[in-house]
Write an enzyme that holds these catalytic residues in place. Sequence first.
Site, PDB file in Angstrom:
ATOM      1  N   VAL A 209      33.790  39.107 160.168  1.00 20.80           N
ATOM      2  CA  VAL A 209      34.959  38.409 160.713  1.00 20.80           C
ATOM      3  C   VAL A 209      34.880  36.916 160.403  1.00 20.80           C
ATOM      4  O   VAL A 209      35.857  36.295 159.964  1.00 20.80           O
ATOM      5  CB  VAL A 209      35.077  38.646 162.231  1.00 20.80           C
ATOM      6  CG1 VAL A 209      36.206  37.807 162.809  1.00 20.80           C
ATOM      7  CG2 VAL A 209      35.305  40.122 162.525  1.00 20.80           C
TER       8      VAL A 209
ATOM      9  N   PRO B 251      22.272  33.470 163.925  1.00 24.61           N
ATOM     10  CA  PRO B 251      20.914  33.564 163.362  1.00 24.61           C
ATOM     11  C   PRO B 251      20.937  33.810 161.853  1.00 24.61           C
ATOM     12  O   PRO B 251      20.080  33.323 161.124  1.00 24.61           O
ATOM     13  CB  PRO B 251      20.294  34.758 164.103  1.00 24.61           C
ATOM     14  CG  PRO B 251      21.154  34.959 165.316  1.00 24.61           C
ATOM     15  CD  PRO B 251      22.524  34.510 164.937  1.00 24.61           C
TER      16      PRO B 251
ATOM     17  N   PRO C 213      53.130  37.945 129.240  1.00 23.69           N
ATOM     18  CA  PRO C 213      53.302  38.604 127.948  1.00 23.69           C
ATOM     19  C   PRO C 213      54.525  39.501 127.839  1.00 23.69           C
ATOM     20  O   PRO C 213      54.832  39.976 126.756  1.00 23.69           O
ATOM     21  CB  PRO C 213      52.018  39.422 127.813  1.00 23.69           C
ATOM     22  CG  PRO C 213      51.626  39.719 129.227  1.00 23.69           C
ATOM     23  CD  PRO C 213      51.993  38.492 130.010  1.00 23.69           C
TER      24      PRO C 213
ATOM     25  N   ASP D  64      63.861  31.841 127.650  1.00 18.34           N
ATOM     26  CA  ASP D  64      63.624  32.306 126.283  1.00 18.34           C
ATOM     27  C   ASP D  64      63.793  33.818 126.202  1.00 18.34           C
ATOM     28  O   ASP D  64      63.715  34.522 127.226  1.00 18.34           O
ATOM     29  CB  ASP D  64      62.202  31.953 125.843  1.00 18.34           C
ATOM     30  CG  ASP D  64      62.082  30.527 125.322  1.00 18.34           C
ATOM     31  OD1 ASP D  64      63.118  29.847 125.252  1.00 18.34           O
ATOM     32  OD2 ASP D  64      60.959  30.111 125.005  1.00 18.34           O
TER      33      ASP D  64
ATOM     34  N   LYS E 143      65.186  31.844 120.928  1.00 18.06           N
ATOM     35  CA  LYS E 143      64.844  31.497 119.553  1.00 18.06           C
ATOM     36  C   LYS E 143      64.522  32.801 118.828  1.00 18.06           C
ATOM     37  O   LYS E 143      63.426  33.345 118.935  1.00 18.06           O
ATOM     38  CB  LYS E 143      63.640  30.545 119.517  1.00 18.06           C
ATOM     39  CG  LYS E 143      63.967  29.116 119.944  1.00 18.06           C
ATOM     40  CD  LYS E 143      62.733  28.238 119.825  1.00 18.06           C
ATOM     41  CE  LYS E 143      63.066  26.761 119.989  1.00 18.06           C
ATOM     42  NZ  LYS E 143      63.658  26.439 121.281  1.00 18.06           N
TER      43      LYS E 143
ATOM     44  N   GLY F 290      58.109  33.095 127.624  1.00 20.34           N
ATOM     45  CA  GLY F 290      57.041  34.078 127.543  1.00 20.34           C
ATOM     46  C   GLY F 290      55.681  33.426 127.389  1.00 20.34           C
ATOM     47  O   GLY F 290      55.561  32.279 126.961  1.00 20.34           O
ATOM     48  N   GLY F 291      54.643  34.164 127.763  1.00 18.35           N
ATOM     49  CA  GLY F 291      53.281  33.665 127.599  1.00 18.35           C
ATOM     50  C   GLY F 291      52.995  32.460 128.448  1.00 18.35           C
ATOM     51  O   GLY F 291      53.329  32.413 129.634  1.00 18.35           O
ATOM     52  N   ASP F 292      52.385  31.452 127.849  1.00 15.41           N
ATOM     53  CA  ASP F 292      52.047  30.205 128.530  1.00 15.41           C
ATOM     54  C   ASP F 292      52.784  29.067 127.833  1.00 15.41           C
ATOM     55  O   ASP F 292      52.787  28.976 126.601  1.00 15.41           O
ATOM     56  CB  ASP F 292      50.536  29.963 128.481  1.00 15.41           C
ATOM     57  CG  ASP F 292      50.137  28.696 129.210  1.00 15.41           C
ATOM     58  OD1 ASP F 292      49.797  28.794 130.397  1.00 15.41           O
ATOM     59  OD2 ASP F 292      50.176  27.622 128.593  1.00 15.41           O
TER      60      ASP F 292
ATOM     61  N   THR G 260      48.869  34.379 128.631  1.00 16.20           N
ATOM     62  CA  THR G 260      49.253  34.324 127.224  1.00 16.20           C
ATOM     63  C   THR G 260      49.069  35.673 126.534  1.00 16.20           C
ATOM     64  O   THR G 260      48.085  36.393 126.787  1.00 16.20           O
ATOM     65  CB  THR G 260      48.438  33.256 126.469  1.00 16.20           C
ATOM     66  OG1 THR G 260      48.728  33.361 125.075  1.00 16.20           O
ATOM     67  CG2 THR G 260      46.942  33.438 126.675  1.00 16.20           C
TER      68      THR G 260
ATOM     69  N   MET H 291      52.695  35.115 115.982  1.00 12.90           N
ATOM     70  CA  MET H 291      53.814  34.867 115.067  1.00 12.90           C
ATOM     71  C   MET H 291      53.404  35.106 113.609  1.00 12.90           C
ATOM     72  O   MET H 291      53.788  34.366 112.707  1.00 12.90           O
ATOM     73  CB  MET H 291      54.354  33.437 115.249  1.00 12.90           C
ATOM     74  CG  MET H 291      54.891  33.171 116.647  1.00 12.90           C
ATOM     75  SD  MET H 291      55.349  31.440 116.934  1.00 12.90           S
ATOM     76  CE  MET H 291      53.725  30.714 117.243  1.00 12.90           C
TER      77      MET H 291
END
Length: 426
Positions: free
Chosen positions: A22, A42, A174, A197, A219, A250-252, A280, A334
């Site tokens: 706890v 203790p 992703p 995006d 894009k 998308g991703g980072d 990512t 890519m």
Amino acid sequence: MTYLLGLRLHDRDVLVIGGGRVAQRRVPVLLQAGARVTVVAPAVAAALEDLADAGRITWVARAYEPGDVAGPGAPAHWLVHAATDDAEVNAAVAAEAEAARIWCVRADDRHASAAWTPASGQEGGITVGVVASGDPRRSAGLRDAIVDGLADGTLDARRGRERLTGVALVGGGPGDPGLITVRGRQLLSQADVVVVDRLAPTSLLDRLPADVEIVDAAKIPYGRSMKQEEINRVLVDRARQGRFVVRLKGGDSFLFGRGGEEAAACAAAGVPVIAVPGVTSALAAPAAAGIPATHRGVAQDVHIVSAHVAPGDPRSTVDWAGLARAGGTVVALMGVERLAAITEALISHGRSADTPVAVVQEATLPGQRTVTGTLATIADSAAEAGVRPPAVVIIGEVVQTARELDILHTGNQFETHRLATGRDLP
């Protein structure tokens, strides 16, 4: 009936009697609230001992003694937790606290406790506390439902005294909408404007209120796209109107996502901007396909590169010769349209033509599939299979390791699990 208060414990003394399970749960929450915590026991759980060694709590390594709560020399405690596994000790602690008019929480007997600890959670600056007649399981279930609702926008938290302003650059992960971070989901739920995006988890947009403005900043490779300068202008323009803008991609955002350019544009315009990291695809795609990006004795280094321009192109800043010599795992984003040029460059600079390669298309989405081969064969194999963007290329012995461990997935294991069981993966 209970009277709920939000206690501001910063720089106030709190006493915890007991060092077991706890106490291990409650002490970190007290520290998060800024309390000065003393634990009397203790022995304590390893996590509490580590906090004591780091100087974050004071541990008095003995059993409870009368006077610990409010005796001569004891700090002026604002709150006491009686959390031992001995009911008589807990009762004695509670009695001493009651006599000193100090609120005490008994972990073992909610009916005898002067105060109850609510099941609490935080989301976007909102603290939720639930007390269900001291029933911890019921309280926790209700707490989770409320916090989840705040996180995913089911509960609209946008109507507050202090509305969010500026721009949040949110990495959406992703592809699978369940892989956006909790913080990203929460900020999205509070957005007045979302600039999105095509690779972002767009299914989440359907949960937003109807008055949220959605700006399509897609894009499309070799197709229609919104220029980066126009995206920057929209972010600044909407934020200057006093609206909270989420840039969802998308991703980072800061890994080949032009997040740095967008942050710079906001900063130059005097618009507050924050970045929320995303998962990512450079690491999610290998994982979703069952490929460990690193593996003991196989690969100790991972190189993530953008292949939006081919090796040998004057615009490329990638050291392909160095990557060939390094011998670790190479993850190329890519790179579908330039896969032949990538493999030829690595082979020409000395990487073995037999090096295993995997191409993961639409990682974490229902259409996920994996095509494997070697540096010598993968370009033809991917072309024959009709692989198209978005796809991630993984080059290195870890692909073979996945085969040997029998964890390589050529299809989407998430979707396979759903089809087999009717349930999502845990």
